[in-house]
Design an enzyme around this catalytic site. Sequence first.
Site, PDB file in Angstrom:
ATOM      1  N   ALA A  66       0.859  -1.184   0.000  1.00  0.00           N
ATOM      2  CA  ALA A  66       0.000   0.000   0.000  1.00  0.00           C
ATOM      3  C   ALA A  66       0.894   1.232   0.000  1.00  0.00           C
ATOM      4  O   ALA A  66       2.029   1.174   0.470  1.00  0.00           O
ATOM      5  CB  ALA A  66      -0.892  -0.013   1.235  1.00  0.00           C
ATOM      6  N   GLY A 110       0.667  -5.006   1.041  1.00  0.00           N
ATOM      7  CA  GLY A 110      -0.560  -5.094   0.254  1.00  0.00           C
ATOM      8  C   GLY A 110      -0.342  -5.712  -1.122  1.00  0.00           C
ATOM      9  O   GLY A 110      -1.268  -6.260  -1.708  1.00  0.00           O
ATOM     10  N   GLU A 113      -0.554  -9.326  -0.494  1.00  0.00           N
ATOM     11  CA  GLU A 113      -1.970  -9.618  -0.210  1.00  0.00           C
ATOM     12  C   GLU A 113      -2.806  -9.596  -1.482  1.00  0.00           C
ATOM     13  O   GLU A 113      -3.699 -10.431  -1.673  1.00  0.00           O
ATOM     14  CB  GLU A 113      -2.512  -8.610   0.802  1.00  0.00           C
ATOM     15  N   GLU A 133       4.803  -5.130   7.177  1.00  0.00           N
ATOM     16  CA  GLU A 133       4.064  -4.054   7.861  1.00  0.00           C
ATOM     17  C   GLU A 133       4.535  -3.815   9.283  1.00  0.00           C
ATOM     18  O   GLU A 133       4.468  -2.702   9.798  1.00  0.00           O
ATOM     19  CB  GLU A 133       2.557  -4.364   7.869  1.00  0.00           C
TER      20      GLU A 133
HETATM   21  C1  HXC Z   1       5.104   4.320  -1.228  1.00  0.00           C
HETATM   22  C2  HXC Z   1       7.024   3.338  -2.028  1.00  0.00           C
HETATM   23  C3  HXC Z   1       6.648   2.102  -1.482  1.00  0.00           C
HETATM   24  C4  HXC Z   1       5.393   2.033  -0.791  1.00  0.00           C
HETATM   25  C5  HXC Z   1       8.551   1.868  -2.469  1.00  0.00           C
HETATM   26  N1  HXC Z   1       8.201   3.139  -2.637  1.00  0.00           N
HETATM   27  N2  HXC Z   1       7.620   1.204  -1.773  1.00  0.00           N
HETATM   28  N3  HXC Z   1       6.263   4.439  -1.911  1.00  0.00           N
HETATM   29  N4  HXC Z   1       4.691   3.165  -0.696  1.00  0.00           N
HETATM   30  N5  HXC Z   1       4.961   0.899  -0.257  1.00  0.00           N
HETATM   31  C6  HXC Z   1       8.945   4.177  -3.333  1.00  0.00           C
HETATM   32  C7  HXC Z   1      10.154   4.634  -2.555  1.00  0.00           C
HETATM   33  O1  HXC Z   1       9.787   5.587  -1.579  1.00  0.00           O
HETATM   34  C8  HXC Z   1      11.008   5.242  -3.645  1.00  0.00           C
HETATM   35  O2  HXC Z   1      10.507   6.507  -3.964  1.00  0.00           O
HETATM   36  C9  HXC Z   1      10.726   4.320  -4.829  1.00  0.00           C
HETATM   37  O3  HXC Z   1       9.484   3.671  -4.554  1.00  0.00           O
HETATM   38  C10 HXC Z   1      11.788   3.268  -5.018  1.00  0.00           C
HETATM   39  O4  HXC Z   1      11.954   2.595  -3.779  1.00  0.00           O
HETATM   40  P1  HXC Z   1      13.399   2.395  -3.087  1.00  0.00           P
HETATM   41  O5  HXC Z   1      13.160   2.157  -1.659  1.00  0.00           O
HETATM   42  O6  HXC Z   1      14.316   3.496  -3.447  1.00  0.00           O
HETATM   43  O7  HXC Z   1      13.875   1.057  -3.815  1.00  0.00           O
HETATM   44  P2  HXC Z   1      14.830  -0.088  -3.255  1.00  0.00           P
HETATM   45  O8  HXC Z   1      15.992   0.511  -2.527  1.00  0.00           O
HETATM   46  O9  HXC Z   1      15.088  -0.987  -4.411  1.00  0.00           O
HETATM   47  O10 HXC Z   1      13.978  -0.856  -2.156  1.00  0.00           O
HETATM   48  C11 HXC Z   1      12.835  -1.563  -2.532  1.00  0.00           C
HETATM   49  C12 HXC Z   1      11.980  -1.947  -1.290  1.00  0.00           C
HETATM   50  C13 HXC Z   1      11.665  -0.658  -0.493  1.00  0.00           C
HETATM   51  C14 HXC Z   1      12.750  -2.931  -0.422  1.00  0.00           C
HETATM   52  C15 HXC Z   1      10.728  -2.609  -1.831  1.00  0.00           C
HETATM   53  O11 HXC Z   1      11.140   0.333  -1.396  1.00  0.00           O
HETATM   54  C16 HXC Z   1      10.664  -0.878   0.588  1.00  0.00           C
HETATM   55  O12 HXC Z   1      10.987  -1.420   1.629  1.00  0.00           O
HETATM   56  N6  HXC Z   1       9.417  -0.439   0.374  1.00  0.00           N
HETATM   57  C17 HXC Z   1       8.376  -0.493   1.353  1.00  0.00           C
HETATM   58  C18 HXC Z   1       7.831  -1.880   1.450  1.00  0.00           C
HETATM   59  C19 HXC Z   1       6.723  -1.980   2.495  1.00  0.00           C
HETATM   60  O13 HXC Z   1       6.957  -1.641   3.675  1.00  0.00           O
HETATM   61  N7  HXC Z   1       5.525  -2.430   2.070  1.00  0.00           N
HETATM   62  C20 HXC Z   1       4.411  -2.515   2.964  1.00  0.00           C
HETATM   63  C21 HXC Z   1       3.651  -1.245   2.946  1.00  0.00           C
HETATM   64  S1  HXC Z   1       2.346  -1.255   4.147  1.00  0.00           S
HETATM   65  P3  HXC Z   1      11.487   7.768  -4.182  1.00  0.00           P
HETATM   66  O14 HXC Z   1      10.529   8.914  -4.398  1.00  0.00           O
HETATM   67  O15 HXC Z   1      12.317   7.867  -2.962  1.00  0.00           O
HETATM   68  O16 HXC Z   1      12.275   7.396  -5.413  1.00  0.00           O
HETATM   69  C22 HXC Z   1       1.152  -2.145   3.435  1.00  0.00           C
HETATM   70  C23 HXC Z   1      -0.062  -2.273   4.280  1.00  0.00           C
HETATM   71  C24 HXC Z   1      -1.054  -3.117   3.683  1.00  0.00           C
HETATM   72  O17 HXC Z   1       1.200  -2.631   2.343  1.00  0.00           O
HETATM   73  C25 HXC Z   1      -2.290  -2.981   4.452  1.00  0.00           C
HETATM   74  C26 HXC Z   1      -3.486  -3.224   3.653  1.00  0.00           C
HETATM   75  C27 HXC Z   1      -3.429  -2.848   2.265  1.00  0.00           C
END
Ligand code: HXC
Length: 259
Positions: A66, A110, A113, A133
């Site tokens: 998400a 998400g 999911e 998460e």
């Molecule tokens: C918003 C995101 C994002 C996310 C990545 N980006 N994941 N933006 N929401 N979930 C953005 C980053 O901010 C970054 O933007 C760009 O995408 C590239 O990501 P990087 O981190 O620079 O890439 P990398 O170093 O290759 O790392 C990849 C990654 C990391 C390991 C996937 O991005 C990461 O940990 N993302 C978050 C994963 C996460 O926590 N997902 C769960 C979310 S909570 P910029 O602008 O800086 O270039 C969730 C809740 C679900 O899903 C509940 C119900 C739906």
Amino acid sequence: MSYEFITVRTEGDKVGIITLNRPKQLNALSPQLMVELGQALKAFDADPAIGCLIITGNEKAFAAGADIGAMATYGFADVYRDDYITRDWETIRSIRKPVIAAVSGFALGGGCELAMMCDFIIAADNARFGQPEIKLGIIPGAGGTQRLPRAVGKSKAMDMALTGRMMDVREAETAGLVSRVVPLDKLMDEALGAALTICGFGQLAVMAAKECVNRAFEGTLADGVMFERRLFHALFATSDQKEGMDAFVNKRQAAFKNQ
Ligand code: HXC
């Protein structure tokens, strides 16, 4: 219909393909993207020419979760009042035709999911799955704590949800989360092949099979078996059953009419 965060196309006028399209954000699933995804899913489901759907992303990410930026300022009143997740994320559960997830790269939070809400997952060899998460001070909110243990068992699901670690594709296949693993450059061919195979069968039987397998996730064994038996009986009232069996007996190709 035109979309901003997804693209849609058909293959052979039979398979509806939805591509998540926010590559710079690793396909982070924003509210607007989820609304568009729901609209596209419903449109393909309502099109009688379409027999199967595929949801995919890009090489680097199916979806990295998400959209964290969009969620960051939400308060309880916002998410409760707006029925966050329930309102826009679960359209896929009402889709009656099969939906295949073709996953490459990250499928996190998400994104994992969403892949699990599809009927089965075909993965590229670079796919990585996770429910991270916990690192954000929250828990999975789109069914991850329920579907992951059903897919991979309690121990692995607890490990994923509590440590936030990622699972590579070999582990995901061994654990039963994905049905097939293929080289990255073969991912769409493999998903399309599966979709076209499904499109060659009668839609009534396909929908019934999907409905019955989903029952296995949601009810008791006795209820599921009874549900299956009733739909199995019902399919003997279709012309597709007569056609399929006559074709076998007479050693010819079946021509299903979805009736
Ligand atoms: C918003 C995101 C994002 C996310 C990545 N980006 N994941 N933006 N929401 N979930 C953005 C980053 O901010 C970054 O933007 C760009 O995408 C590239 O990501 P990087 O981190 O620079 O890439 P990398 O170093 O290759 O790392 C990849 C990654 C990391 C390991 C996937 O991005 C990461 O940990 N993302 C978050 C994963 C996460 O926590 N997902 C769960 C979310 S909570 P910029 O602008 O800086 O270039 C969730 C809740 C679900 O899903 C509940 C119900 C739906």
